[in-house]
Design a protein around this motif. Structure first.
Motif, mmCIF file in Angstrom:
data_model
loop_
_atom_site.group_PDB
_atom_site.id
_atom_site.type_symbol
_atom_site.label_atom_id
_atom_site.label_comp_id
_atom_site.label_asym_id
_atom_site.label_seq_id
_atom_site.Cartn_x
_atom_site.Cartn_y
_atom_site.Cartn_z
ATOM 1 N N UNK A 215 0.837 -1.198 0.000
ATOM 2 C CA UNK A 215 0.000 0.000 0.000
ATOM 3 C C UNK A 215 0.872 1.249 0.000
ATOM 4 N N UNK A 216 0.246 2.391 -0.320
ATOM 5 C CA UNK A 216 0.912 3.678 -0.209
ATOM 6 C C UNK A 216 0.440 4.349 1.066
ATOM 7 N N UNK A 217 1.364 4.615 1.969
ATOM 8 C CA UNK A 217 1.085 5.419 3.145
ATOM 9 C C UNK A 217 2.329 6.244 3.435
ATOM 10 N N UNK A 218 2.114 7.524 3.616
ATOM 11 C CA UNK A 218 3.191 8.511 3.654
ATOM 12 C C UNK A 218 4.098 8.323 4.861
ATOM 13 N N UNK A 219 5.386 8.184 4.598
ATOM 14 C CA UNK A 219 6.390 8.216 5.657
ATOM 15 C C UNK A 219 6.986 9.617 5.650
ATOM 16 N N UNK A 220 6.273 10.546 6.277
ATOM 17 C CA UNK A 220 6.559 11.960 6.104
ATOM 18 C C UNK A 220 7.921 12.415 6.583
ATOM 19 N N UNK A 221 8.427 11.826 7.683
ATOM 20 C CA UNK A 221 9.652 12.349 8.258
ATOM 21 C C UNK A 221 10.778 11.357 8.393
ATOM 22 N N UNK A 222 10.649 10.167 7.768
ATOM 23 C CA UNK A 222 11.638 9.136 8.064
ATOM 24 C C UNK A 222 12.111 8.345 6.856
ATOM 25 N N UNK A 223 11.190 7.842 6.036
ATOM 26 C CA UNK A 223 11.561 6.907 4.981
ATOM 27 C C UNK A 223 12.639 7.422 4.056
ATOM 28 N N UNK A 224 12.515 8.669 3.607
ATOM 29 C CA UNK A 224 13.496 9.206 2.674
ATOM 30 C C UNK A 224 14.821 9.520 3.349
ATOM 31 N N UNK A 225 14.816 9.645 4.676
ATOM 32 C CA UNK A 225 16.083 9.822 5.390
ATOM 33 C C UNK A 225 16.959 8.579 5.248
ATOM 34 N N UNK A 226 16.304 7.425 5.148
ATOM 35 C CA UNK A 226 17.067 6.190 4.938
ATOM 36 C C UNK A 226 17.772 6.245 3.592
ATOM 37 N N UNK A 227 17.083 6.749 2.572
ATOM 38 C CA UNK A 227 17.717 6.897 1.253
ATOM 39 C C UNK A 227 18.865 7.899 1.325
ATOM 40 N N UNK A 228 18.667 8.988 2.079
ATOM 41 C CA UNK A 228 19.745 9.967 2.232
ATOM 42 C C UNK A 228 20.987 9.321 2.835
ATOM 43 N N UNK A 229 20.787 8.457 3.812
ATOM 44 C CA UNK A 229 21.930 7.762 4.423
ATOM 45 C C UNK A 229 22.584 6.820 3.420
ATOM 46 N N UNK A 230 21.804 6.144 2.603
ATOM 47 C CA UNK A 230 22.384 5.259 1.590
ATOM 48 C C UNK A 230 23.201 6.071 0.591
ATOM 49 N N UNK A 231 22.719 7.258 0.243
ATOM 50 C CA UNK A 231 23.481 8.128 -0.657
ATOM 51 C C UNK A 231 24.819 8.501 -0.027
ATOM 52 N N UNK A 232 24.810 8.779 1.269
ATOM 53 C CA UNK A 232 26.078 9.047 1.952
ATOM 54 C C UNK A 232 27.025 7.859 1.834
ATOM 55 N N UNK A 233 26.501 6.670 2.038
ATOM 56 C CA UNK A 233 27.339 5.467 2.036
ATOM 57 C C UNK A 233 27.948 5.228 0.667
ATOM 58 N N UNK A 234 27.131 5.294 -0.395
ATOM 59 C CA UNK A 234 27.639 4.920 -1.713
ATOM 60 C C UNK A 234 28.449 6.037 -2.363
ATOM 61 N N UNK A 235 28.155 7.283 -2.002
ATOM 62 C CA UNK A 235 28.898 8.396 -2.604
ATOM 63 C C UNK A 235 30.149 8.747 -1.823
ATOM 64 N N UNK A 236 30.168 8.371 -0.541
ATOM 65 C CA UNK A 236 31.284 8.732 0.319
ATOM 66 C C UNK A 236 31.283 10.195 0.713
#
Length: 414
Positions: A215-236
């Motif tokens: 289903x779609x349910x908004x993760x307003x303050x958290x879900x995309x922060x996980x992606x931001x952390x992954x970007x930190x990891x892979x980009x250095x």
């Protein structure tokens, strides 16, 4: 004479968007198939809502075919001081931060450093073997409630996640992570967040609100922060530095900040009746979900880059096909908005997408995509009409947003 005088004043106002030698050209509306007279309905609509006390002020901007045809400030940026709204007023963007994360993620996808189908646990091992909260009854069906009574949560049980959370789940708000359901209630969320590196691994202990992808349910303050952390990891590179050097600097978004410089505080809109202390302090937690402050000009640059297929001011951030991927529906009917009743819309990577303007009751064309923030900011890209629009509010008043988009739509005359 009246038309020439109005256009001269408009041209003078547009001069404020030139920065560091980079400029979105301005033009008479008629030269790009729009009506100057009809664009003035934006001013009328904003003033009507200001007079009614619905909003204190706004900044509105429209560009078509790469030319700015409307850029106006309305009302007050400080009600108590009776200070007029300025075109370069700085707004708290809230979830309008999210499409910037979407572009950052598309960059990493383009470079082959991540794939949408990658499980989060590939980068953050703590996300392995997560569980989902479901109702205790019926015992033979794994049913997760959309919303729960926080004071009297229903009887529940935990079941294993049938599939790992993927990057695509996070980008499309279909992960079940911190989206306000039963799992979120059971887990709680840490109020104090120091850094992405310190906080994000702790989310692996959370219980999910539903099976990922169901289903779609908004993760307003958290879900995309996980992606931001992954970007930190892979980009250095720390996420805030990545955003600054890879997105904000090339797009001349010179007034977009996580930590607003003290010299610019006087340009921040003083939101009537709201304590801004939470949003004005220095932070070391650079969220992909919220946190930016910005201007209408900067977000006009951002949307124009997307309309241009990923390029602006001689800097290519993405390929046209990556922009199309970001702004395409990935959910095949799963997106029904916050109310679960929306029609004619889909969801891409961090942005909603208009699929059927009539069913959606939208003033945008099919294929238009964008997002907004809880304080009233909203921007979108409309490829069919070769148009981008930005409305900056600090009161989340839907009728003002609707009237702006309606006036823009009706000003298209070719």
């Amino acid at each position: 004479m009246h038309l020439r005088t109005g256009l001269a004043a408009l041209a003078a106002a547009f001069a404020t968007i030139t920065v560091h030698g980079a400029e979105i050209p301005t033009a008479e509306a008629e030269s790009v198939g729009m009506s100057t007279e009809r664009l003035q309905r934006i001013d009328t609509a904003m003033q009507r809502h200001i007079d009614a006390g619905d909003i204190q002020g706004a900044v509105t901007a429209v560009a078509r075919r790469g030319k700015v045809v409307h850029f106006k400030a309305h009302g007050l940026m400080d009600v108590e001081a009776e200070r007029p709204m300025a075109q370069d007023a700085i707004f708290i963007m809230m979830s309008s931060t999210k499409p910037v994360l979407g572009v950052a993620a598309m960059m990493m996808i383009e470079e082959g450093l991540i794939r949408p189908s990658d499980p989060v646990e590939k980068y953050i091992p703590e996300f392995a073997d997560m569980q989902v909260a479901v109702l205790a009854e019926p015992a033979d069906e794994d049913v997760s409630p959309f919303r729960v009574d926080r004071e009297n949560p229903p009887a529940h049980r935990l079941v294993p996640a049938e599939t790992p959370i993927t990057i695509q789940h996070l980008l499309t708000h279909t992960s079940g992570l911190a989206s306000g359901g039963l799992g979120s209630l059971l887990s709680g969320l840490q109020a104090d967040r120091d850094t992405l590196a310190g906080y994000i691994p702790t989310l692996g202990d959370m219980v999910l609100d539903f099976q990922p992808g169901s289903r779609w349910t908004y993760s307003g303050g958290t879900g995309l922060d996980v992606v931001a952390r992954i970007i930190e990891i892979v980009s250095g590179v720390p996420y805030d530095e990545f955003v600054q050097t890879r997105i904000l600097d090339p797009l001349e978004m010179t007034d977009t900040h996580y930590n607003l410089p003290s010299a610019k505080e006087s340009r921040r809109v003083a939101i009537a009746g709201r304590d801004l202390s939470r949003w004005m302090g220095e932070t070391t937690y650079f969220s992909g979900s919220y946190g930016l402050s910005s201007t209408a000009k900067d977000y006009l640059h951002f949307e124009q880059m997307l309309l241009n297929g990923g390029e602006l001011f001689g800097h290519r951030l993405l390929s046209p096909r990556s922009v199309a991927m970001m702004g395409s529906d990935h959910l095949d009917g799963l997106y029904r908005g916050f109310t679960q009743t929306a029609k004619g819309q889909g969801f891409g990577y961090t942005v909603s997408v208009i699929l059927d303007p009539i069913a959606a009751d939208s003033r945008r064309s099919a294929g238009a995509f964008g997002w907004g923030g809880a304080f009233g900011t909203r921007s979108w890209t409309d490829p069919v009409e070769e148009l981008v629009g930005v409305i900056m509010l600090q009161q989340p008043y839907g009728p003002a947003q609707y009237d702006f988009e309606n006036a823009v739509r009706q000003a298209i005359i070719d």
